[in-house]
Design an enzyme around this catalytic site. Structure first.
Site: not given
Length: 485
Positions: A54, A127
């Site tokens: 990320h 997510n």
């Protein structure tokens, strides 16, 4: 307008910011030029370690407003009344690429949300997919290594990607999501967000429920084909960042409606799927979506580094009425996320403005460490218990206790009646239109056909055959055709 005075870090005015001090005209630079040395030293330290996963992200501030009464399920204060608003910060991200990667790539997207509640910060880390590739955190470092740049070639290798998936049949469901039409969102505004994990809610009477979060985009879901994404990534690597920034700046405030699926805790043990398996969904026919509220993004950060790069989210930041479940991936992340931030930002990262609570008062015995700004007053003690009126425990648990039994050891997750690694992947495939199936097969074959080992290809093909006979047949034929070209 009054001219502001440029100063050094210590506040002294700078006489000349264009020329270094030298020993005479044209002579060597002097070590005593404090302003020059300070600028160069600070410049060398401007970067911090990027996130391992990320790394590339965008963020925005906003608010969450409750629209429906959920007090029968949770005593969380920020969900306690219809109309109640709570300030939020969200960070969207890609998963596998580095900080300098492009936005428009085929990759899951992080959807990390911080609620600045009156009872402390609540972090919901999810997510844009409701499932994930693996179900046990002990496999996570290996999974990420297989998806990141190869140590020798320095690039993402299809051999590594598909070799791991060949040995992780539980990934078939998420691979089907990722390679399908929603694998490349057109923007952060045009994708859903999911808590993905199973969490626990506890109401005022102490009743426990397991929940899954679904943030449905009010802009509508829009995605890019592989060809569109390749063109956009080449033209503007910052496409999703630009879109989010410009939309909010021109007053177009993205929003999502939050729904939850609610399972009474007593139903979990006998549910047909393991409700704590991150590779599985709960069918809506079993547990329908129940509306909770609305998330609106209405303000851009003033400084991307300070507020997006330094934003720290950890799923162990709970508030009263919300807690963990036995989801093994969630259990692993309760440690790993906070530990990543302690490494990247330091033990006092929670004191940074973007991470600090807005209305809740932080009062504990944490002291010292790098960048400590909150060390207590002169007579405050740094131990507990004490007789100096220091902060004391409440005795009230944030959530209901989880019952445990059995022997310690390394165990596979308990199997439920409908548990396998392929059924839900097949269900997802069968929901697709013929056009969607065609694009899914082409996307899978495009990557799998580049694998150099036949046995790895065969292992992956077996997973698709197990999910659905037509699915496996079409992928096998497409891979064969590409390898024969």
């Amino acid at each position: 307008m009054t001219q502001r005075v440029l100063t050094t870090e210590s506040g002294a005015p700078v006489a000349d910011n264009q020329n270094s001090a030298t020993a005479g005209v044209g002579g060597p630079i002097l070590l005593q030029d404090q302003h020059l040395l300070e600028k160069l030293a600070r410049f060398n330290r401007e970067r911090i370690p990027e996130r391992v996963v990320h790394a590339r992200g965008s963020g925005a501030y906003g608010y969450f407003e409750v629209t429906d009464d959920v007090t029968g399920f949770t005593r969380a204060g920020f969900l306690s009344a219809v109309g109640k608003r709570t300030e939020t910060f969200i960070r969207f991200s890609t998963v596998a690429d580095s900080l300098g990667g492009a936005d428009a790539v085929r990759d899951p997207r992080g959807f990390a949300l911080k609620f600045y509640t009156d009872e402390g910060n609540y972090d919901l880390v999810g997510n844009n997919t409701p499932v994930f590739f693996i179900k046990d955190p002990i496999k996570f470092p290996d999974f990420i290594h297989s998806q990141k740049r190869d140590p020798f070639t320095g690039r993402q290798e299809p051999d590594n990607v598909w070799d791991f998936w060949a040995h992780a049949p539980e990934a078939t469901h998420q691979v089907t999501w990722l390679m399908g039409d929603r694998g490349i969102p057109a923007s952060y505004r045009h994708m859903n967000g999911y808590g993905s994990h199973t969490y626990q809610w506890t109401n005022a009477e102490g009743e426990a429920f397991f929940v899954k979060y679904h943030f449905k985009t009010n802009q509508g879901v829009r995605s890019l084909s592989s060809e569109q994404a390749a063109e956009l990534a080449g033209r503007d690597g910052n496409s999703h960042q630009t879109d989010l920034l410009q939309a909010i700046e021109r007053g177009v405030h993205p929003s999502w409606t939050l729904y939850v699926q609610v399972m009474p805790a007593g139903e979990a043990a006998e549910y047909r799927f393991n409700p704590f398996d991150l590779t599985k969904v709960w069918p809506h026919s079993d547990y329908p979506l129940q509306r909770v509220g609305r998330l609106v993004l209405d303000r851009n950060p003033d400084n991307v580094f300070a507020e997006v790069e330094q934003a720290a989210f950890s799923p162990n930041n709970f508030v009263p009425g919300i807690g963990p479940s036995p989801d093994k991936m969630l259990q692993g992340r309760l440690f790993a996320y906070a530990d990543a931030h302690r490494y990247r930002l330091g033990v006092n990262h929670t004191q940074l403005p973007v991470n600090a609570p807005r209305t809740a008062v932080v009062d504990n015995y944490g002291r010292d460490g790098l960048h400590a700004t909150r060390n207590g007053a002169r007579h405050d003690k740094n131990y507990e218990p004490n007789s100096y009126a220091g902060p004391a425990q409440t005795g009230a648990a944030l959530s209901a206790p989880l019952a445990i039994h059995g022997w310690t050891g390394t165990h596979e997750a308990p199997a439920h009646t409908k548990d396998d690694d392929f059924f839900q992947a097949g269900e997802l495939y069968r929901l697709m239109s013929e056009d969607e199936k065609g694009r899914l097969v082409a996307n899978i074959a495009g990557g799998l056909s580049q694998v150099t080992r036949d046995d790895v290809i065969e292992k992956n093909l077996a997973h698709f055959h197990a999910a659905d006979a037509d699915y496996g047949k079409r992928v096998e034929e497409a891979v064969r055709a590409l390898r024969e070209d």
